[in-house]
Design a protein around this motif. Structure first.
Motif, PDB file in Angstrom:
ATOM      1  N   GLY A  32       0.800  -1.218   0.000  1.00  0.00           N
ATOM      2  CA  GLY A  32       0.000   0.000   0.000  1.00  0.00           C
ATOM      3  C   GLY A  32       0.835   1.271   0.000  1.00  0.00           C
ATOM      4  N   PRO A  33       0.172   2.432   0.081  1.00  0.00           N
ATOM      5  CA  PRO A  33       0.838   3.727  -0.110  1.00  0.00           C
ATOM      6  C   PRO A  33       1.530   4.287   1.132  1.00  0.00           C
ATOM      7  CG  PRO A  33      -1.516   4.054   0.203  1.00  0.00           C
ATOM      8  CD  PRO A  33      -1.298   2.567   0.185  1.00  0.00           C
ATOM      9  N   TYR A  34       1.399   3.646   2.275  1.00  0.00           N
ATOM     10  CA  TYR A  34       1.992   4.206   3.493  1.00  0.00           C
ATOM     11  C   TYR A  34       3.511   4.264   3.398  1.00  0.00           C
ATOM     12  CZ  TYR A  34      -2.318   3.940   6.316  1.00  0.00           C
ATOM     13  OH  TYR A  34      -3.566   4.123   6.831  1.00  0.00           O
ATOM     14  N   PRO A  35       4.138   5.266   4.012  1.00  0.00           N
ATOM     15  CA  PRO A  35       5.610   5.288   4.092  1.00  0.00           C
ATOM     16  C   PRO A  35       6.112   4.060   4.851  1.00  0.00           C
ATOM     17  CG  PRO A  35       4.661   7.388   4.784  1.00  0.00           C
ATOM     18  CD  PRO A  35       3.525   6.434   4.647  1.00  0.00           C
ATOM     19  N   TRP A  36       7.341   3.641   4.544  1.00  0.00           N
ATOM     20  CA  TRP A  36       7.881   2.431   5.150  1.00  0.00           C
ATOM     21  C   TRP A  36       7.940   2.522   6.674  1.00  0.00           C
ATOM     22  CZ3 TRP A  36       8.052  -2.372   4.961  1.00  0.00           C
ATOM     23  CH2 TRP A  36       9.000  -3.129   5.656  1.00  0.00           C
ATOM     24  N   ALA A  37       8.258   3.690   7.202  1.00  0.00           N
ATOM     25  CA  ALA A  37       8.336   3.840   8.655  1.00  0.00           C
ATOM     26  C   ALA A  37       6.980   3.600   9.307  1.00  0.00           C
ATOM     27  CB  ALA A  37       8.847   5.236   9.014  1.00  0.00           C
ATOM     28  N   LEU A  38       5.908   4.069   8.675  1.00  0.00           N
ATOM     29  CA  LEU A  38       4.566   3.847   9.219  1.00  0.00           C
ATOM     30  C   LEU A  38       4.171   2.379   9.107  1.00  0.00           C
ATOM     31  CD1 LEU A  38       1.934   4.857  10.416  1.00  0.00           C
ATOM     32  CD2 LEU A  38       1.215   5.576   8.115  1.00  0.00           C
ATOM     33  N   LYS A  39       4.540   1.747   8.001  1.00  0.00           N
ATOM     34  CA  LYS A  39       4.263   0.317   7.871  1.00  0.00           C
ATOM     35  C   LYS A  39       4.957  -0.470   8.980  1.00  0.00           C
ATOM     36  CE  LYS A  39       3.731   0.424   2.824  1.00  0.00           C
ATOM     37  NZ  LYS A  39       4.219  -0.081   1.522  1.00  0.00           N
ATOM     38  N   GLN A  40       6.198  -0.129   9.262  1.00  0.00           N
ATOM     39  CA  GLN A  40       6.935  -0.805  10.329  1.00  0.00           C
ATOM     40  C   GLN A  40       6.260  -0.595  11.680  1.00  0.00           C
ATOM     41  OE1 GLN A  40      10.925   0.909   9.470  1.00  0.00           O
ATOM     42  NE2 GLN A  40      11.630  -1.206   9.411  1.00  0.00           N
ATOM     43  N   ARG A  41       5.792   0.628  11.918  1.00  0.00           N
ATOM     44  CA  ARG A  41       5.105   0.919  13.177  1.00  0.00           C
ATOM     45  C   ARG A  41       3.859   0.053  13.328  1.00  0.00           C
ATOM     46  NH1 ARG A  41       0.303   4.308  13.590  1.00  0.00           N
ATOM     47  NH2 ARG A  41      -0.259   4.226  15.774  1.00  0.00           N
ATOM     48  N   ILE A  42       3.049  -0.033  12.279  1.00  0.00           N
ATOM     49  CA  ILE A  42       1.796  -0.802  12.344  1.00  0.00           C
ATOM     50  C   ILE A  42       2.078  -2.289  12.550  1.00  0.00           C
ATOM     51  CG2 ILE A  42      -0.220  -1.524  10.992  1.00  0.00           C
ATOM     52  CD1 ILE A  42      -0.101   1.289   9.678  1.00  0.00           C
ATOM     53  N   LEU A  43       3.124  -2.789  11.892  1.00  0.00           N
ATOM     54  CA  LEU A  43       3.464  -4.206  11.983  1.00  0.00           C
ATOM     55  C   LEU A  43       4.207  -4.566  13.269  1.00  0.00           C
ATOM     56  CD1 LEU A  43       4.650  -4.699   8.297  1.00  0.00           C
ATOM     57  CD2 LEU A  43       2.629  -5.771   9.319  1.00  0.00           C
ATOM     58  N   GLY A  44       4.681  -3.559  14.000  1.00  0.00           N
ATOM     59  CA  GLY A  44       5.521  -3.806  15.163  1.00  0.00           C
ATOM     60  C   GLY A  44       4.739  -4.208  16.404  1.00  0.00           C
ATOM     61  N   GLU A  45       5.480  -4.461  17.486  1.00  0.00           N
ATOM     62  CA  GLU A  45       4.871  -4.909  18.736  1.00  0.00           C
ATOM     63  C   GLU A  45       4.044  -3.833  19.410  1.00  0.00           C
ATOM     64  OE1 GLU A  45       7.736  -6.604  21.367  1.00  0.00           O
ATOM     65  OE2 GLU A  45       7.852  -8.480  20.247  1.00  0.00           O
ATOM     66  N   LYS A  46       4.216  -2.573  19.009  1.00  0.00           N
ATOM     67  CA  LYS A  46       3.403  -1.489  19.562  1.00  0.00           C
ATOM     68  C   LYS A  46       2.485  -0.894  18.499  1.00  0.00           C
ATOM     69  CE  LYS A  46       6.353  -0.202  23.439  1.00  0.00           C
ATOM     70  NZ  LYS A  46       7.005   0.913  24.176  1.00  0.00           N
ATOM     71  N   GLY A  47       2.118  -1.718  17.535  1.00  0.00           N
ATOM     72  CA  GLY A  47       1.262  -1.261  16.445  1.00  0.00           C
ATOM     73  C   GLY A  47      -0.154  -1.777  16.548  1.00  0.00           C
ATOM     74  N   HIS A  48      -0.551  -2.569  15.556  1.00  0.00           N
ATOM     75  CA  HIS A  48      -1.930  -3.056  15.484  1.00  0.00           C
ATOM     76  C   HIS A  48      -1.941  -4.538  15.088  1.00  0.00           C
ATOM     77  CE1 HIS A  48      -3.988   0.863  15.779  1.00  0.00           C
ATOM     78  NE2 HIS A  48      -2.971   1.347  15.081  1.00  0.00           N
TER      79      HIS A  48
END
Length: 262
Positions: free
Chosen positions: A175-191
């Motif tokens: 998708g269009p999200y920046p890589w840093a945001l994708k990492q945040r969402i996929l991380g242990e403090k994401g979703h």
């Protein structure tokens, strides 16, 4: 206990819970007027709501908190770190309406007992809640990167859940999200992803569980049909009797669910 998920998604979240003695919102992540319209759509009014429980300070959970507190005199419950983080976002609230409710505590409001528990999210001190009325339990678990054993133990075998299925991993990655945001969402403090949400649900649902609402779906990285199908298929593959023992329900960012009575 009556329950309606008034709105759930990346654009705003709020849930209504009613018992004979109390009327409560969990989060108020939309404008006051939108929440009023959603309440009216299920035959209820904000004038009767006495309390708001805040999970964390992100705008999709607190946008309407200050407005509702000032307009209707509602009591607001949050832990100290969340209060510190959201004070500027919600504006002035009378000190008499401010209450502390820390993770790991149980709050009794009239005829309902509310357990609070930490989740893993990139906020000051995020927590969610399990509600007990008579012999029924309803648990809300969204905005978390994973479910640990402690949380699973608290919410195990509830009668109903609002559970996060935020994104489809493949949709998010391309998708269009920046890589840093994708990492945040996929991380242990994401979703939680659709798959992670399904796996976590299989660890906590029990013989009492009758309704599972899939919540906090990303508008950019998920669709209802995909979340629903993913959870249903994973559960069926693990011999969970979807549609017989319990029902999987969808939520919407703009439309309230029908009232569920437990």
């Amino acid at each position: 206990m009556q329950i309606s998920i008034l709105a759930s998604g990346s654009s705003g979240n709020t849930t209504y819970i009613e018992t004979p003695q109390r009327k409560i919102l969990v989060d108020a992540g939309l404008s006051g007027i939108r929440i009023e319209r959603l309440m009216n759509s299920i035959g209820k009014t904000l004038k009767d709501v006495d309390s708001i429980l805040v999970s964390h300070e992100h705008i999709d959970h607190v946008q309407g908190v200050g407005v509702l507190a000032r307009r209707y005199g509602m009591d607001i419950y949050a832990n100290q770190k969340t209060w510190d983080a959201m004070n500027k976002r919600i504006g002035k609230v009378d000190n008499a309406q401010k209450y502390l409710f820390e993770p790991g505590q149980t709050l009794s409001l009239g005829d309902i007992d509310i357990e609070s528990f930490n989740v893993s999210h990139d906020a000051a001190n995020p927590q969610f809640y399990q509600f007990h009325h008579k012999d029924k339990a309803f648990a809300i678990v969204t905005d978390t990167g994973y479910i640990d054993d402690k949380v699973a133990g608290v919410i195990k075998d509830a009668d109903a859940y609002l559970f996060e299925c935020n994104h489809d991993i493949d949709m998010l990655r391309v998708g269009p999200y920046p890589w840093a945001l994708k990492q945040r969402i996929l991380g242990e403090k994401g979703h939680l992803s659709n798959e992670d949400g399904a796996q976590a649900l299989m660890d906590v649902l029990g013989n009492r569980t009758k309704k599972i609402y899939l919540g906090h779906l990303s508008q950019e990285n998920n669709v209802k049909e995909l979340a629903h199908l993913t959870v249903e298929q994973l559960m069926a593959a693990n011999d969970f009797a979807v549609g017989n023992d319990f029902e999987i329900m969808d939520t919407d960012p703009k439309k309230a669910t029908n009232i569920l009575t437990l």
